[in-house]
Enzyme design. Structure first.
Site, mmCIF file in Angstrom:
data_model
loop_
_atom_site.group_PDB
_atom_site.id
_atom_site.type_symbol
_atom_site.label_atom_id
_atom_site.label_comp_id
_atom_site.label_asym_id
_atom_site.label_seq_id
_atom_site.Cartn_x
_atom_site.Cartn_y
_atom_site.Cartn_z
ATOM 1 N N ARG A 188 0.788 -1.224 0.000
ATOM 2 C CA ARG A 188 0.000 0.000 0.000
ATOM 3 C C ARG A 188 0.827 1.285 0.000
ATOM 4 N NH1 ARG A 188 -2.599 -3.251 -1.608
ATOM 5 N NH2 ARG A 188 -4.663 -3.993 -0.980
ATOM 6 N N SER A 237 -11.609 0.586 2.047
ATOM 7 C CA SER A 237 -11.015 0.165 3.313
ATOM 8 C C SER A 237 -10.371 1.351 4.021
ATOM 9 C CB SER A 237 -9.969 -0.924 3.080
ATOM 10 O OG SER A 237 -10.577 -2.102 2.580
ATOM 11 N N GLU A 307 -5.409 3.464 6.077
ATOM 12 C CA GLU A 307 -5.197 3.315 4.642
ATOM 13 C C GLU A 307 -5.742 4.542 3.915
ATOM 14 O OE1 GLU A 307 -6.561 0.379 0.978
ATOM 15 O OE2 GLU A 307 -6.079 -0.495 2.926
#
Length: 318
Positions: A188, A237, A307
């Site tokens: 990520r 998310s 995130e």
């Protein structure tokens, strides 16, 4: 409004800045534009200036201005994976126009090559690639954002964007003309500099059977729609998965499903999503994010990492 909030939300643009932007971009620059309509959460205060740039030369012009005036700037793609404060964003908010959304997909030998602008829609890109039999494209199915944002955060599921990346072009205030760079990919995140704007990308996939690839991608999309609250405004998310576990499992085990602050609610379908169920503010969402993080840490000793990206001015009062 308090003095602190008033100072934080005051525009950084001078009358000369506004006149220069108006002359260069005409009706494609909007001043004090609410950003809520441009985000998947439908939340966000005003931008000092919101500009749609249509080609790389225009982007270079804005980058040069930002460098000269030391103005902050932010690129807003599809507005997913981001929470913009109710006080908005100071400086210039950029949106890449139609020329940056072009997609060229073709087969060379046993490889499916995709060359696209950073504003290309991920659903459109994955559909085009799947039609040519791009193996592994299913792992990118259902990502709601643009190619540039998805690449910057190395989006994906069992396989990620970086595995398929081949070449990448960027522009920045210190180097406004398009240039190719090498990038490293991690979970990520990437090695991309914070001031680098992704403008063009080329991806490469091994070619498989187009029908099988399309069927696999469709199965993934159906599963995603049945397990995620796709009908409500959200940013996907909210938390990264901690090593060896799932953020959604921890949040659900902590009893947080259905928690609500104002118009923000932890999804009852997927605990790692926070939905705007009506009139949510950035303060509502950020308060709920903090409450979830604190509870998971108190219950399990796991400190969840965001995130979703929080940007702009978060004010303390309406």
């Amino acid at each position: 409004m308090s003095l602190t909030n008033a100072l934080a939300t005051a525009s950084l643009l001078t009358a000369e800045d506004r006149a220069a932007l108006q002359q260069s971009f005409g009706d494609r620059v909007r001043f004090d534009e609410s950003l809520a309509v441009y985000t998947s959460w439908k939340i966000g205060g005003p931008a000092d200036a919101f500009i749609t740039v249509e080609h790389e030369d225009e982007l270079a012009t804005v980058m040069a201005l930002c460098f000269k005036r030391r103005l902050p700037w932010f690129v807003l793609g599809s507005g997913s994976n981001v929470l913009i404060g109710d006080g908005g964003l100071r400086g210039i908010v950029l949106r890449l126009g139609a020329a940056f959304a072009a997609i060229d997909a073709r087969v060379e030998g046993e490889t499916v090559l995709v060359e696209a602008g950073a504003a290309a829609s991920m659903p459109a890109l994955t559909a085009r690639a799947a039609s040519l039999g791009a193996s592994g494209i299913g792992s990118l199915a259902g990502i709601p954002g643009t190619l540039g944002g998805s690449l910057r955060m190395n989006a994906g599921t069992d396989r990620e964007m970086g595995e398929f990346g081949r070449e990448l072009w960027v522009q920045s205030p210190s180097k406004p003309q398009p240039h190719a760079i090498a990038v490293q990919y991690f979970y990520r995140q990437t090695s991309l500099a914070r001031d680098a704007i992704v403008t063009r990308v080329s991806l490469a996939f091994a070619q498989g059977d187009p029908m099988s690839v399309r069927e696999e991608m469709q199965a993934r999309l159906v599963r995603r729609k049945s397990t995620q609250p796709v009908a409500l405004p959200n940013a996907g998310s909210c938390f990264l998965n901690p090593p060896g576990d799932k953020a959604a499992r921890l949040i659900e085990a902590a009893g947080a499903k259905g928690w609500r602050v104002g118009g923000a609610e932890v999804s009852t379908l997927h605990a790692n999503f926070i939905n705007n169920v009506g009139g949510a503010s950035a303060k509502d969402v950020s308060t709920l994010l903090a409450r979830v993080r604190r509870t998971v840490f108190e219950r399990f000793g796991v400190e969840l990492q965001l995130e979703v990206h929080l940007v702009g001015v978060f004010v303390d009062e309406a």
